[in-house]
Every structure is written in structure tokens, then in C-alpha cells.
Write a protein that holds these residues in place. Structure first.
Motif, mmCIF file in Angstrom:
data_model
loop_
_atom_site.group_PDB
_atom_site.id
_atom_site.type_symbol
_atom_site.label_atom_id
_atom_site.label_comp_id
_atom_site.label_asym_id
_atom_site.label_seq_id
_atom_site.Cartn_x
_atom_site.Cartn_y
_atom_site.Cartn_z
ATOM 1 N N PRO A 108 20.704 -6.092 -39.488
ATOM 2 C CA PRO A 108 21.023 -6.085 -38.060
ATOM 3 C C PRO A 108 21.474 -4.693 -37.620
ATOM 4 O O PRO A 108 22.180 -3.994 -38.345
ATOM 5 C CB PRO A 108 22.174 -7.091 -37.940
ATOM 6 N N ASP A 109 21.037 -4.300 -36.432
ATOM 7 C CA ASP A 109 21.447 -3.024 -35.874
ATOM 8 C C ASP A 109 21.898 -3.235 -34.439
ATOM 9 O O ASP A 109 22.212 -4.352 -34.055
ATOM 10 C CB ASP A 109 20.336 -1.977 -36.000
ATOM 11 N N ALA A 110 21.921 -2.170 -33.655
ATOM 12 C CA ALA A 110 22.402 -2.213 -32.274
ATOM 13 C C ALA A 110 23.822 -2.791 -32.227
ATOM 14 O O ALA A 110 24.182 -3.545 -31.339
ATOM 15 C CB ALA A 110 21.445 -2.998 -31.382
ATOM 16 N N ALA A 111 24.619 -2.427 -33.236
ATOM 17 C CA ALA A 111 26.031 -2.810 -33.370
ATOM 18 C C ALA A 111 26.235 -4.282 -33.730
ATOM 19 O O ALA A 111 27.351 -4.785 -33.676
ATOM 20 C CB ALA A 111 26.834 -2.430 -32.138
ATOM 21 N N GLY A 112 25.182 -4.966 -34.139
ATOM 22 C CA GLY A 112 25.319 -6.361 -34.531
ATOM 23 C C GLY A 112 26.257 -6.570 -35.705
ATOM 24 O O GLY A 112 26.981 -7.562 -35.752
ATOM 25 N N THR A 113 26.256 -5.640 -36.660
ATOM 26 C CA THR A 113 27.146 -5.798 -37.815
ATOM 27 C C THR A 113 28.603 -5.561 -37.436
ATOM 28 O O THR A 113 29.498 -5.901 -38.204
ATOM 29 C CB THR A 113 26.758 -4.838 -38.962
ATOM 30 N N TRP A 114 28.855 -5.012 -36.272
ATOM 31 C CA TRP A 114 30.229 -4.821 -35.799
ATOM 32 C C TRP A 114 30.658 -5.982 -34.910
ATOM 33 O O TRP A 114 31.719 -6.565 -35.106
ATOM 34 C CB TRP A 114 30.350 -3.495 -35.036
ATOM 35 N N PHE A 115 29.824 -6.335 -33.911
ATOM 36 C CA PHE A 115 30.196 -7.379 -32.959
ATOM 37 C C PHE A 115 30.167 -8.782 -33.553
ATOM 38 O O PHE A 115 31.077 -9.582 -33.331
ATOM 39 C CB PHE A 115 29.287 -7.345 -31.718
ATOM 40 N N LEU A 116 29.121 -9.111 -34.276
ATOM 41 C CA LEU A 116 28.934 -10.485 -34.715
ATOM 42 C C LEU A 116 30.079 -11.019 -35.574
ATOM 43 O O LEU A 116 30.612 -12.092 -35.278
ATOM 44 C CB LEU A 116 27.582 -10.637 -35.419
ATOM 45 N N PRO A 117 30.526 -10.336 -36.630
ATOM 46 C CA PRO A 117 31.628 -10.897 -37.414
ATOM 47 C C PRO A 117 32.930 -11.009 -36.629
ATOM 48 O O PRO A 117 33.732 -11.916 -36.883
ATOM 49 C CB PRO A 117 31.777 -9.944 -38.597
ATOM 50 N N ARG A 118 33.142 -10.156 -35.668
ATOM 51 C CA ARG A 118 34.350 -10.236 -34.852
ATOM 52 C C ARG A 118 34.304 -11.432 -33.915
ATOM 53 O O ARG A 118 35.338 -11.974 -33.536
ATOM 54 C CB ARG A 118 34.534 -8.944 -34.051
ATOM 55 N N GLN A 119 33.121 -11.824 -33.506
ATOM 56 C CA GLN A 119 32.997 -12.927 -32.558
ATOM 57 C C GLN A 119 32.879 -14.287 -33.234
ATOM 58 O O GLN A 119 33.384 -15.270 -32.705
ATOM 59 C CB GLN A 119 31.801 -12.686 -31.637
ATOM 60 N N LEU A 168 22.741 -6.374 -28.275
ATOM 61 C CA LEU A 168 23.138 -5.677 -27.053
ATOM 62 C C LEU A 168 23.867 -6.628 -26.115
ATOM 63 O O LEU A 168 24.868 -6.253 -25.493
ATOM 64 C CB LEU A 168 21.919 -5.055 -26.365
ATOM 65 N N ALA A 169 23.401 -7.858 -26.020
ATOM 66 C CA ALA A 169 24.089 -8.854 -25.200
ATOM 67 C C ALA A 169 25.499 -9.093 -25.717
ATOM 68 O O ALA A 169 26.449 -9.213 -24.940
ATOM 69 C CB ALA A 169 23.298 -10.166 -25.175
ATOM 70 N N LEU A 170 25.666 -9.143 -27.038
ATOM 71 C CA LEU A 170 26.983 -9.403 -27.618
ATOM 72 C C LEU A 170 27.972 -8.286 -27.338
ATOM 73 O O LEU A 170 29.182 -8.485 -27.458
ATOM 74 C CB LEU A 170 26.861 -9.621 -29.125
ATOM 75 N N SER A 171 27.491 -7.110 -26.956
ATOM 76 C CA SER A 171 28.390 -6.004 -26.666
ATOM 77 C C SER A 171 28.992 -6.093 -25.268
ATOM 78 O O SER A 171 29.904 -5.338 -24.948
ATOM 79 C CB SER A 171 27.649 -4.669 -26.827
ATOM 80 N N ALA A 172 28.517 -7.010 -24.448
ATOM 81 C CA ALA A 172 29.035 -7.154 -23.086
ATOM 82 C C ALA A 172 30.440 -7.761 -23.110
ATOM 83 O O ALA A 172 30.835 -8.421 -24.069
ATOM 84 C CB ALA A 172 28.092 -8.041 -22.270
ATOM 85 N N ASP A 173 31.177 -7.537 -22.040
ATOM 86 C CA ASP A 173 32.528 -8.087 -21.947
ATOM 87 C C ASP A 173 32.511 -9.606 -21.958
ATOM 88 O O ASP A 173 33.353 -10.237 -22.593
ATOM 89 C CB ASP A 173 33.217 -7.605 -20.672
ATOM 90 N N VAL A 174 31.591 -10.203 -21.228
ATOM 91 C CA VAL A 174 31.457 -11.657 -21.156
ATOM 92 C C VAL A 174 29.967 -11.974 -21.175
ATOM 93 O O VAL A 174 29.206 -11.359 -20.441
ATOM 94 C CB VAL A 174 32.083 -12.227 -19.864
ATOM 95 N N VAL A 175 29.581 -12.927 -22.003
ATOM 96 C CA VAL A 175 28.166 -13.284 -22.104
ATOM 97 C C VAL A 175 27.989 -14.750 -21.733
ATOM 98 O O VAL A 175 28.667 -15.629 -22.275
ATOM 99 C CB VAL A 175 27.621 -13.058 -23.535
ATOM 100 N N GLY A 176 27.092 -14.986 -20.815
ATOM 101 C CA GLY A 176 26.682 -16.336 -20.466
ATOM 102 C C GLY A 176 25.203 -16.459 -20.754
ATOM 103 O O GLY A 176 24.473 -15.462 -20.726
ATOM 104 N N ALA A 177 24.775 -17.668 -21.036
ATOM 105 C CA ALA A 177 23.361 -17.882 -21.345
ATOM 106 C C ALA A 177 22.900 -19.196 -20.734
ATOM 107 O O ALA A 177 23.686 -20.145 -20.615
ATOM 108 C CB ALA A 177 23.151 -17.911 -22.855
ATOM 109 N N ALA A 178 21.641 -19.233 -20.378
ATOM 110 C CA ALA A 178 21.031 -20.500 -19.989
ATOM 111 C C ALA A 178 20.898 -21.349 -21.249
ATOM 112 O O ALA A 178 20.752 -20.816 -22.358
ATOM 113 C CB ALA A 178 19.665 -20.252 -19.359
ATOM 114 N N GLU A 179 20.973 -22.656 -21.104
ATOM 115 C CA GLU A 179 20.895 -23.537 -22.266
ATOM 116 C C GLU A 179 19.614 -23.356 -23.073
ATOM 117 O O GLU A 179 19.599 -23.615 -24.269
ATOM 118 C CB GLU A 179 21.040 -25.000 -21.838
#
Length: 152
Positions: A33-44, A7-18
Motif C-alpha cells: 500500500p502507498d499514498a500513505a495507506g500504511t500510515w493512515f490505515l493502522p491508525r484508523q 487518499l480518501a482516508l487522509s481526509a478529515d472526515v470520510v463519508g461514503a455511499a453504501e
């Protein structure tokens, strides 16, 4: 981890604490993987990294996620809130009409040919050129001052 990471990967911009990490933990319990992980992850991150992340279900620390292109940036935990409140203020005060067209163009690029993308860029750039924000940006540049955008 898991769906939350996706779900975080679906955001326009993702920042994370170290201290943050991302995990595709699904195969640990016999799932994919679900929640669109199989779509977002390989693209990123590319197919090789996406496949490894999904098959091995290992933790991906925030700095590695940044290096892979999974997220925009990892910041020290003690600066996270200040950095991202500043980024949110920057976006809120920016040319929001242009931002929406940036998102439209970047998302379309995966399905368009180069000619189609150039045509879309031309169309969207023409739209941006008609906005009050564009006019304000040019005037502010010429007057050597910060622009005051209105989102119009």
C-alpha cells in the motif's frame, strides 16, 4: 481502490455511499500500500485489520468500513448528496477557528504523552476562549438561539 482509497482516508472526515468499497489491492500486483495507506490505515482500524486488508486485498464494503472506524459514515446512495451537502453547510457555518484547533489537538495526540496533550488542550482551549465565535456561542446559548459564527 488502492491509492484512491488511501487518499480518501487522509481526509478529515470520510463519508461514503453504501455502494462504495475500499480495497488495498496492491499485493495483487506485488506491491505494498502507498499514498500513505500504511500510515493512515493502522491508525484508523488497528493493526490486525490493516494487516488483513493489505495482505488479503479484499473489498471492504462501506458499511464494514464504517463499523471498523475507517470512515465516519456510510449513507444510502440516494441520500448521499443531500447528507453531505448538509454536512458541508454545517461545517461552513460553524466555529471554524475551533475546528482547526480540534484537528490540531487530535493529530498531536498520537505523539504526545498525556501530560503534553493536557497542556496542548489547555493552550488551544485558551485560544478558543478568546475568539468572537466563543463569545457568540455563549450568548446564543443563553438567548436560546442558533449561533451565528464568523470564523473569528
Amino acid at each position: 481502490a488502492g491509492a484512491g482509497a488511501n487518499l480518501a482516508l487522509s481526509a478529515d472526515v470520510v463519508g461514503a455511499a453504501e455502494s462504495a468499497f475500499f480495497t488495498q489491492a496492491f499485493t495483487r500486483i506485488g506491491l505494498i500500500p502507498d499514498a500513505a495507506g500504511t500510515w493512515f490505515l493502522p491508525r484508523q482500524v488497528g493493526m490486525a485489520r490493516a494487516m488483513g486488508a493489505a495482505l488479503f486485498a479484499e473489498r471492504i464494503e462501506a458499511r464494514k468500513a464504517e463499523a471498523w472506524g475507517m470512515i465516519w459514515e456510510a449513507v444510502p446512495d440516494d441520500r448521499f448528496e443531500d447528507v453531505w451537502m448538509g454536512r458541508a453547510a454545517h461545517l461552513a457555518q460553524g466555529p471554524t477557528a475551533a475546528y482547526s484547533r480540534v484537528k490540531q489537538a487530535l493529530r498531536a495526540s498520537f505523539d504526545n504523552t498525556l501530560d503534553q496533550q493536557l497542556s496542548l488542550e489547555s493552550e488551544l482551549q485558551g485560544q478558543c476562549g478568546q475568539t468572537r465565535d466563543f463569545k457568540e456561542g455563549v450568548v446564543a446559548f443563553l438567548e436560546k438561539r442558533a449561533a451565528r459564527y464568523e470564523g473569528r
